[in-house]
Design a protein around this motif. Structure first.
Motif, PDB file in Angstrom:
ATOM      1  N   GLU A 183       1.090  -1.066  -0.162  1.00 54.14           N
ATOM      2  CA  GLU A 183      -0.143  -0.086   0.070  1.00 54.14           C
ATOM      3  C   GLU A 183       1.028   1.362  -0.063  1.00 54.14           C
ATOM      4  O   GLU A 183       1.927   1.211   0.603  1.00 54.14           O
ATOM      5  CB  GLU A 183      -1.042   0.099   1.201  1.00 54.14           C
ATOM      6  CG  GLU A 183      -1.802   1.007   1.255  1.00 54.14           C
ATOM      7  CD  GLU A 183      -3.216   0.782   1.830  1.00 54.14           C
ATOM      8  OE1 GLU A 183      -3.880   1.745   1.942  1.00 54.14           O
ATOM      9  OE2 GLU A 183      -3.523  -0.439   1.842  1.00 54.14           O
ATOM     10  N   HIS A 196      -6.720  12.244  -0.590  1.00 55.48           N
ATOM     11  CA  HIS A 196      -7.557  10.924  -0.503  1.00 55.48           C
ATOM     12  C   HIS A 196      -9.207  10.701  -0.926  1.00 55.48           C
ATOM     13  O   HIS A 196      -9.230   9.810  -1.628  1.00 55.48           O
ATOM     14  CB  HIS A 196      -7.265  10.312   0.733  1.00 55.48           C
ATOM     15  CG  HIS A 196      -5.861   9.429   0.645  1.00 55.48           C
ATOM     16  ND1 HIS A 196      -6.184   7.969   1.046  1.00 55.48           N
ATOM     17  CD2 HIS A 196      -4.832   9.163   0.134  1.00 55.48           C
ATOM     18  CE1 HIS A 196      -5.096   7.405   0.902  1.00 55.48           C
ATOM     19  NE2 HIS A 196      -4.127   8.298   0.307  1.00 55.48           N
ATOM     20  N   VAL A 214      -8.949  10.524  -4.559  1.00 52.56           N
ATOM     21  CA  VAL A 214      -8.323   9.241  -5.059  1.00 52.56           C
ATOM     22  C   VAL A 214      -9.365   8.262  -4.706  1.00 52.56           C
ATOM     23  O   VAL A 214      -9.687   7.107  -5.730  1.00 52.56           O
ATOM     24  CB  VAL A 214      -6.830   8.828  -4.222  1.00 52.56           C
ATOM     25  CG1 VAL A 214      -6.475   7.433  -4.650  1.00 52.56           C
ATOM     26  CG2 VAL A 214      -6.042   9.825  -4.437  1.00 52.56           C
ATOM     27  N   ALA A 215     -10.148   8.371  -3.836  1.00 54.62           N
ATOM     28  CA  ALA A 215     -11.268   7.171  -3.343  1.00 54.62           C
ATOM     29  C   ALA A 215     -12.321   7.323  -4.322  1.00 54.62           C
ATOM     30  O   ALA A 215     -12.926   6.567  -4.834  1.00 54.62           O
ATOM     31  CB  ALA A 215     -11.840   7.450  -2.127  1.00 54.62           C
ATOM     32  N   CYS A 242     -11.053   5.537  -7.469  1.00 54.00           N
ATOM     33  CA  CYS A 242     -10.754   3.922  -7.351  1.00 54.00           C
ATOM     34  C   CYS A 242     -12.061   3.449  -6.895  1.00 54.00           C
ATOM     35  O   CYS A 242     -11.920   2.101  -6.976  1.00 54.00           O
ATOM     36  CB  CYS A 242      -9.643   3.901  -6.504  1.00 54.00           C
ATOM     37  SG  CYS A 242      -8.123   4.968  -7.389  1.00 54.00           S
ATOM     38  N   GLU A 243     -12.727   4.130  -6.078  1.00 54.02           N
ATOM     39  CA  GLU A 243     -13.627   3.232  -5.395  1.00 54.02           C
ATOM     40  C   GLU A 243     -14.950   3.366  -5.886  1.00 54.02           C
ATOM     41  O   GLU A 243     -16.100   2.315  -5.417  1.00 54.02           O
ATOM     42  CB  GLU A 243     -13.776   3.413  -3.710  1.00 54.02           C
ATOM     43  CG  GLU A 243     -12.297   3.191  -3.213  1.00 54.02           C
ATOM     44  CD  GLU A 243     -12.213   3.730  -1.575  1.00 54.02           C
ATOM     45  OE1 GLU A 243     -13.336   4.107  -1.010  1.00 54.02           O
ATOM     46  OE2 GLU A 243     -11.133   3.726  -1.086  1.00 54.02           O
ATOM     47  N   HIS A 254      -6.197   2.035  -6.850  1.00 54.27           N
ATOM     48  CA  HIS A 254      -5.596   3.046  -5.947  1.00 54.27           C
ATOM     49  C   HIS A 254      -3.770   3.060  -6.242  1.00 54.27           C
ATOM     50  O   HIS A 254      -3.222   4.431  -6.617  1.00 54.27           O
ATOM     51  CB  HIS A 254      -5.447   2.899  -4.530  1.00 54.27           C
ATOM     52  CG  HIS A 254      -5.308   3.901  -3.305  1.00 54.27           C
ATOM     53  ND1 HIS A 254      -6.143   4.301  -2.404  1.00 54.27           N
ATOM     54  CD2 HIS A 254      -3.970   4.414  -3.376  1.00 54.27           C
ATOM     55  CE1 HIS A 254      -5.405   5.327  -1.647  1.00 54.27           C
ATOM     56  NE2 HIS A 254      -4.193   5.327  -2.088  1.00 54.27           N
ATOM     57  N   CYS A 255      -3.121   2.060  -6.241  1.00 55.33           N
ATOM     58  CA  CYS A 255      -1.726   2.185  -6.521  1.00 55.33           C
ATOM     59  C   CYS A 255      -1.294   2.555  -7.870  1.00 55.33           C
ATOM     60  O   CYS A 255      -0.424   3.057  -8.058  1.00 55.33           O
ATOM     61  CB  CYS A 255      -1.190   0.932  -5.909  1.00 55.33           C
ATOM     62  SG  CYS A 255      -1.337   0.639  -4.083  1.00 55.33           S
ATOM     63  N   TYR A 310      -3.193   4.370 -10.053  1.00 52.88           N
ATOM     64  CA  TYR A 310      -3.287   5.809  -9.956  1.00 52.88           C
ATOM     65  C   TYR A 310      -2.207   6.602  -9.605  1.00 52.88           C
ATOM     66  O   TYR A 310      -1.583   7.692 -10.007  1.00 52.88           O
ATOM     67  CB  TYR A 310      -4.459   6.630  -9.483  1.00 52.88           C
ATOM     68  CG  TYR A 310      -4.681   7.902  -9.650  1.00 52.88           C
ATOM     69  CD1 TYR A 310      -4.817   8.576 -10.559  1.00 52.88           C
ATOM     70  CD2 TYR A 310      -4.445   8.492  -8.336  1.00 52.88           C
ATOM     71  CE1 TYR A 310      -5.107  10.018 -10.572  1.00 52.88           C
ATOM     72  CE2 TYR A 310      -4.645   9.923  -8.329  1.00 52.88           C
ATOM     73  CZ  TYR A 310      -4.746  10.561  -9.673  1.00 52.88           C
ATOM     74  OH  TYR A 310      -4.994  11.814  -9.407  1.00 52.88           O
ATOM     75  N   GLU A 311      -1.759   6.055  -8.403  1.00 55.05           N
ATOM     76  CA  GLU A 311      -0.788   6.972  -7.645  1.00 55.05           C
ATOM     77  C   GLU A 311       0.895   6.808  -8.311  1.00 55.05           C
ATOM     78  O   GLU A 311       1.667   7.626  -8.464  1.00 55.05           O
ATOM     79  CB  GLU A 311      -0.698   6.764  -6.076  1.00 55.05           C
ATOM     80  CG  GLU A 311      -1.982   7.183  -5.390  1.00 55.05           C
ATOM     81  CD  GLU A 311      -1.884   6.938  -3.970  1.00 55.05           C
ATOM     82  OE1 GLU A 311      -1.132   6.002  -3.674  1.00 55.05           O
ATOM     83  OE2 GLU A 311      -2.969   7.157  -3.233  1.00 55.05           O
ATOM     84  N   ASN A 348      -6.947   9.150   5.546  1.00 53.97           N
ATOM     85  CA  ASN A 348      -7.698   8.334   4.378  1.00 53.97           C
ATOM     86  C   ASN A 348      -8.969   9.107   4.084  1.00 53.97           C
ATOM     87  O   ASN A 348      -9.308   8.954   2.791  1.00 53.97           O
ATOM     88  CB  ASN A 348      -8.118   6.965   5.295  1.00 53.97           C
ATOM     89  CG  ASN A 348      -7.122   6.297   5.597  1.00 53.97           C
ATOM     90  OD1 ASN A 348      -6.029   6.304   4.815  1.00 53.97           O
ATOM     91  ND2 ASN A 348      -7.310   5.332   6.450  1.00 53.97           N
TER      92      ASN A 348
END
Length: 296
Positions: free
Chosen positions: A2, A101, A104-105, A108-109, A121-122, A124-125, A291
């Motif tokens: 992570e 975050h 990002v969520a 990704c979510e 998530h990873c 994208y980052e 988060n």
């Protein structure tokens, strides 16, 4: 594995915030490594199925529990240039994470999110770090150097930062983590970032084979550099934790983090000069979850 908005973007944001603040920190390597926040703890014994101690679980707690108390512990327990520089960088990590975050969520979510894929998530980052570094250097083929993601600390710097983290973890969470385990997590962090660079694609092939063998799509591949960004990543988004709508994607979030971080650095350095009270510093640092950005 992570990571939170990945290493280069954290260091880049910390550099910009420091410049805007007008403050002076004497150990830039410790400051920039501090900007990786709790993330190195995720790397500890990454190849082991049973980590002892479980620093991964501790890193998750640091991201979601008592964030403000931990930042204040770092600020108040830090002694000397190395520890204070590291504490300042660590605070900058929280600043960017808590703002970035939710976005990002969203990517990704959400079921219709552009990165709603395994380990999105990873992915994208990693892509974000790659794209940002290439924009900064003007070299569209550049591969992010290890030094720009994981600054190498001298033995003295590693010892001082480890001692500070050990004291702060015990003060806030009551966990007496062995000194060597914390320091080793930084060596593992360095190994992970060194290993997940594939200029010519050979390591990417190995990562694909590893993911297939483990039946974990993207487990290793999502961390590889370089990494392409998906096209048309949206700038209009809704915070999944508050429901608020926003216009402006990661570029706007980073700009906000740089401005907020500069204010926090001025308060922090003022506290160390005894010009800012403990209470005022706590208010400026806040208590935002890494988060969600919500109080924790």
């Amino acid at each position: 594995m992570e990571t939170m908005p990945d290493a280069y973007l954290h260091i880049r944001t910390a550099r910009a915030a420091l410049q805007q603040s007008g403050c002076s920190l004497r150990c830039l390597a410790a400051y920039e490594m501090g900007a990786n926040g709790p993330d190195p703890l995720f790397s500890y014994q990454i190849l082991s199925s049973h980590r002892d101690p479980d620093l991964y679980a501790l890193a998750e707690r640091l991201h979601s529990e008592r964030a403000g108390a931990f930042l204040m512990a770092l600020a108040t327990l830090a002694r000397g240039d190395i520890q204070r520089s590291f504490a300042a960088g660590f605070i900058m990590h929280n600043t960017l994470d808590s703002l970035a975050h939710p976005y990002v969520a969203f990517l990704c979510e959400s079921e219709d999110g552009i990165y709603h894929i395994p380990n999105g998530h990873c992915f994208y980052e990693s892509a974000l770090d790659c794209v940002t570094y290439r924009q900064d250097t003007g070299d569209r083929h550049a591969v992010l150097p290890l030094s720009e993601a994981c600054p190498l600390l001298s033995p003295a710097e590693l010892g001082e930062t480890t001692a500070l983290l050990q004291r702060a973890i015990f003060a806030v969470f009551g966990e007496d983590i062995p000194f060597l385990a914390i320091s080793d997590s930084y060596r593992w962090f360095h190994w992970v970032h060194r290993s997940f660079r594939s200029r010519y694609g050979f390591k990417k092939l190995i990562a694909r084979l590893l993911d297939a063998a483990l039946h974990k799509p993207g487990f290793a591949l999502s961390h590889m550099q370089p990494c392409k960004m998906k096209p048309d990543v949206p700038d209009t988004w809704r915070d999944p934790y508050t429901g608020e709508s926003h216009i402006g994607g990661m570029a706007a979030i980073v700009e906000q983090a740089e401005h907020k971080g500069s204010e926090q650095l001025r308060a922090l350095c003022g506290y160390w000069k005894r010009e800012v009270s403990r209470e005022d510093l706590a208010q400026v640092l806040g208590n935002a979850s890494y988060n969600t950005g919500l109080p924790c």
